[in-house]
Enzyme design. Structure first.
Site, short mmCIF file in Angstrom:
data_model
loop_
_atom_site.label_atom_id
_atom_site.label_comp_id
_atom_site.label_asym_id
_atom_site.label_seq_id
_atom_site.Cartn_x
_atom_site.Cartn_y
_atom_site.Cartn_z
N ARG A 47 0.77 -1.16 0.07
CA ARG A 47 0.02 -0.06 0.03
C ARG A 47 0.91 1.19 -0.06
O ARG A 47 0.54 2.11 -0.82
CB ARG A 47 -0.89 0.03 1.33
N ASP A 155 -14.62 9.59 11.76
CA ASP A 155 -13.57 8.73 11.28
C ASP A 155 -12.31 9.39 11.08
O ASP A 155 -12.18 10.53 10.80
CB ASP A 155 -13.87 7.83 10.17
C1 LIG Z 1 -13.06 -2.03 10.76
S1 LIG Z 1 -13.80 -0.29 10.74
C2 LIG Z 1 -15.12 -0.28 12.09
C3 LIG Z 1 -16.28 0.39 11.10
C4 LIG Z 1 -17.56 0.13 12.18
N1 LIG Z 1 -17.49 0.88 13.29
C5 LIG Z 1 -18.03 -1.23 12.15
O1 LIG Z 1 -17.93 -2.03 13.26
O2 LIG Z 1 -18.59 -1.98 11.24
C6 LIG Z 1 -12.47 0.54 11.79
C7 LIG Z 1 -12.45 2.24 11.52
O3 LIG Z 1 -11.70 2.78 12.42
C8 LIG Z 1 -11.01 3.84 11.98
N2 LIG Z 1 -9.99 4.34 12.77
C9 LIG Z 1 -8.78 3.64 12.86
N3 LIG Z 1 -7.94 4.27 13.78
C10 LIG Z 1 -8.79 5.43 14.20
C11 LIG Z 1 -8.52 6.47 15.05
N4 LIG Z 1 -7.09 6.89 15.59
N5 LIG Z 1 -9.30 7.36 15.12
C12 LIG Z 1 -10.40 7.37 14.57
N6 LIG Z 1 -10.85 6.44 13.69
C13 LIG Z 1 -9.98 5.36 13.51
C14 LIG Z 1 -10.68 3.41 10.66
O4 LIG Z 1 -10.42 4.40 9.63
C15 LIG Z 1 -11.66 2.41 10.16
O5 LIG Z 1 -12.86 3.13 9.37
#
Ligand SMILES: C[S@@+](CC[C@H](N)C(=O)[O-])C[C@H]1O[C@@H](n2cnc3c(N)ncnc32)[C@H](O)[C@@H]1O
Length: 294
Positions: A47, A155
């Site tokens: 990536r 996010d």
């Molecule tokens: C696997 S997705 C989960 C989405 C949703 N909550 C669900 O359970 O279907 C994880 C999300 O966490 C976000 N994320 C990761 N680190 C983060 C941070 N430090 N602050 C805010 N969001 C974060 C990522 O960008 C991603 O979109």
């Protein structure tokens, strides 16, 4: 000759050394809380390798310098490359059942008395979680948009927020546990079906999408009645998770609900303030010890 002036190596030649990976992991942890384990090394090489190519860089060293300098455009690409955004509508549907039977009716009644009600989808990815929540609310209260009841959806990854705000999804990704839940969020597919489907417009006024890095201070004045932070903390190490649980419990109103992902667990000290009320579902019942890490 600097690394930047050499021609970029072909993909197969691009080396992500152990030292490069350790440096990238340090940056990801310090800035965004992400804990990168070495199993992710090939994925990260591929990536971020695309970013090296786009920037005409021959190695990861100058790339890390750009990220460490705080270059906002490249930091956005960096976080987009490192995050996992998998999500779907009504994921872990038992949470929505719990909300609809135990939590939302009381919150809607409060909002109808003129009180403020706030829900937060923290780590909302491309919006499937907050739209599902809005669908649950509208199923119980058609008048929700006229109440002081709103969902904040945040996010850290700017690309997923663009999709979330647009509310437009590839039709084949619009998979639901039941047709009734699907009908809450989308009108019937046209014939012949189109490649993309757009969220019903009445859901959007309930949600405000914002960019927020959970590792930074949270710019909110009021507290929340419900926080969903599901499948986000799994990407953080244990001390970072512990601090996050503490901060969530402080951000909740008394009696407020915290819902986390299926493989996540609340630990001390936050567990003293949060009572388990269902599978990975908690209700705030008390105050945290003043010594809790923040
Ligand atoms: C696997 S997705 C989960 C989405 C949703 N909550 C669900 O359970 O279907 C994880 C999300 O966490 C976000 N994320 C990761 N680190 C983060 C941070 N430090 N602050 C805010 N969001 C974060 C990522 O960008 C991603 O979109």
């Amino acid at each position: 000759m600097t690394a930047q002036l050499r021609s970029p190596p072909a993909d197969a030649e691009l080396q992500l050394t152990e030292a490069d990976f350790a440096r990238i992991a340090r940056i990801a942890k310090a800035g965004w809380g992400l804990s990168l384990d070495s199993a992710k090394r090939p994925l990260i090489r591929s990536r971020l390798g695309r970013r090296l190519k786009a920037l005409n860089l021959a190695s990861f060293d100058p790339y890390c310098e750009i990220i460490e300098s705080g270059d906002t455009v490249e930091c956005d690409h960096f976080i987009t490359a490192l995050t996992t955004n998998v999500t779907h509508f009504y994921r872990e549907a038992h949470h929505f059942e719990l909300l609809e039977s135990e939590v939302l009716p009381g919150l809607i009644a409060r909002a109808r008395k003129g009180q403020r009600v706030r829900l937060w989808s923290a780590g909302c990815s491309s919006g499937q979680e907050p739209y599902s929540l809005a669908g649950s609310i509208l199923a119980l209260a058609k008048d929700a948009a006229s109440l002081d009841l709103r969902i904040l959806a945040t996010d850290v990854d700017p690309t997923v927020l663009v999709t979330a705000e647009g509310g437009r999804y590839e039709a084949q990704s619009c998979v639901f546990p039941s047709p009734a839940l699907e009908a809450r969020l989308f009108n019937k597919p046209s014939t012949p079906p189109e490649a993309f489907r757009t969220i019903r417009p009445e859901l959007q006024p309930l949600i405000a999408f914002r960019r927020l890095n959970l590792m930074q201070p949270w710019p909110f004045s009021g507290r929340f009645d419900v926080i969903l932070c599901r499948n986000v903390a799994i990407y953080f190490d244990k001390p970072t998770q512990t601090r996050l649980w503490t901060r969530f419990s402080e951000a909740l109103n008394d009696g407020g609900s915290l819902l986390i992902g299926h493989s996540e667990r609340i630990t001390a000290p936050a567990e003293h303030a949060l009572e388990a009320v269902g599978i990975t579902a908690y209700r705030k019942t008390g105050l945290l010890p003043t010594t809790a890490p923040r």
